[in-house]
Write a protein that holds these residues in place. Sequence first.
Motif, short mmCIF file in Angstrom:
data_model
loop_
_atom_site.label_atom_id
_atom_site.label_comp_id
_atom_site.label_asym_id
_atom_site.label_seq_id
_atom_site.Cartn_x
_atom_site.Cartn_y
_atom_site.Cartn_z
N THR A 37 0.82 -1.21 0.00
CA THR A 37 0.00 0.00 0.00
C THR A 37 0.85 1.25 0.00
O THR A 37 0.52 2.24 -0.66
CB THR A 37 -0.94 -0.01 1.22
N LEU A 78 0.25 3.61 -3.01
CA LEU A 78 -0.45 4.86 -2.73
C LEU A 78 0.51 6.03 -2.58
O LEU A 78 0.40 7.04 -3.27
CB LEU A 78 -1.31 4.72 -1.47
N ILE A 110 -5.46 9.05 -2.33
CA ILE A 110 -6.82 8.54 -2.21
C ILE A 110 -7.38 8.34 -3.61
O ILE A 110 -7.28 9.25 -4.45
CB ILE A 110 -7.71 9.53 -1.44
N ARG A 118 -0.97 1.15 -9.87
CA ARG A 118 -1.43 0.88 -8.51
C ARG A 118 -1.92 -0.56 -8.32
O ARG A 118 -1.54 -1.22 -7.35
CB ARG A 118 -2.53 1.88 -8.17
N ILE A 151 -9.45 0.43 0.47
CA ILE A 151 -8.95 1.80 0.62
C ILE A 151 -10.09 2.76 0.95
O ILE A 151 -10.01 3.53 1.92
CB ILE A 151 -8.22 2.24 -0.66
N LEU A 171 -6.17 4.35 4.82
CA LEU A 171 -5.49 4.04 3.56
C LEU A 171 -4.64 2.79 3.67
O LEU A 171 -4.48 2.04 2.70
CB LEU A 171 -4.61 5.22 3.14
N PRO A 220 -6.63 -1.98 3.21
CA PRO A 220 -6.07 -3.09 2.41
C PRO A 220 -5.47 -4.19 3.27
O PRO A 220 -5.53 -5.37 2.89
CB PRO A 220 -5.01 -2.40 1.55
#
Length: 365
Positions: free
Chosen positions: A221, A225, A261, A304, A323, A335, A339
Amino acid sequence: MPPPAPPVEIRAGATPALARAALVLGLAALGLWILHEFLPALAWAVVLAVALWPLYRRLTGRFPPGPHNILWPALFTGAVALVFLIPLAVVAIQAAREASEVLDFWRSVEQSGWPVPDWVSHLPFGAAAVSRWWSDTLGHPAGSSELLHRLDRTSLIGFGRLFGSQIVHRVVVFLFTLLTLFFLFRDGEAVARQGLSACRRLFGPRGERVARQMAASVHGTVDGLVLVGLGEGFLLGIAYFFAGVPHPVLFGAATAFAAMIPFGAPLVFGIACLLVLAQGHVTAAILVGVAGLVVTFVADHFVRPALIGGVTRLPFLWVLLGILGGVETFGLLGLFLGPAVMAALMLLWRDFTGEDAPTHGDTPR
């Protein structure tokens, strides 16, 4: 006379075991209640420590720490603090520079009214009506002064108080996050070993695999992200600069933050498009919009999912739901927690159904 009833057999150790379980649950609940104000700081520290642990291990393996193991934890904690403080300092300096201009504008509006902005004449339709309404409503001192005083009385005071209290709360959480992060770096080996041992004793080998899967999902993540969001902000920041967007560095930083996001970046580069369009640069606004759509499309649909789904072994739909649901439930911390929870649930589901279950001892990629 009837024979005596046979004695009831009481399992040795049953009552003490129940008492120990009740004591453990009670103490755990009491501890959570005592620490509930600091749980966000603890969770952020754990997420940051897990995300940075491979780099920390690599450096400490090459340059072993001293006997007290203080230097490397202090350096990493200081680096994390700078990563957050430097952008905030840049924003604060820029805001201080703009504050005097805003104050001068406020005073001029109160004295002579708010003149019709140049961008009104560049509107594709309705420019004359908007200009006439603006002149009649805000173009004279009475209308502008009434509007500004109404805003000052109803919203600005309350917003200032709320903003100040939130700033104090965030500063306290940030300081305790850094303090916890330092000790996690210093004692990370022992904490990880104890955590895996506890999962193994409570849930067996499956518990250890779930813990490893959740840690791997945090790594994925962060890559999917944070790093991808920074890349989007950098690329679109270049587009903002050449398109003439006001304050392209700040807009690039805002894009990087919003891009963490899903579907957040279009809001920022959409505002940038409107600002450029208000200056009368239609072609530049179109280029900014096209660049933003292309960059976010590639990042959200290719980069992603490959980074997050490849590590967590989650389909893109569950990555997205984790997410968004995590952000809805836990805020920005969600965030990473969303996951991670989805990855653990998916691992348990695959073990339960017997499909694509890794053998004992396998670790997530």
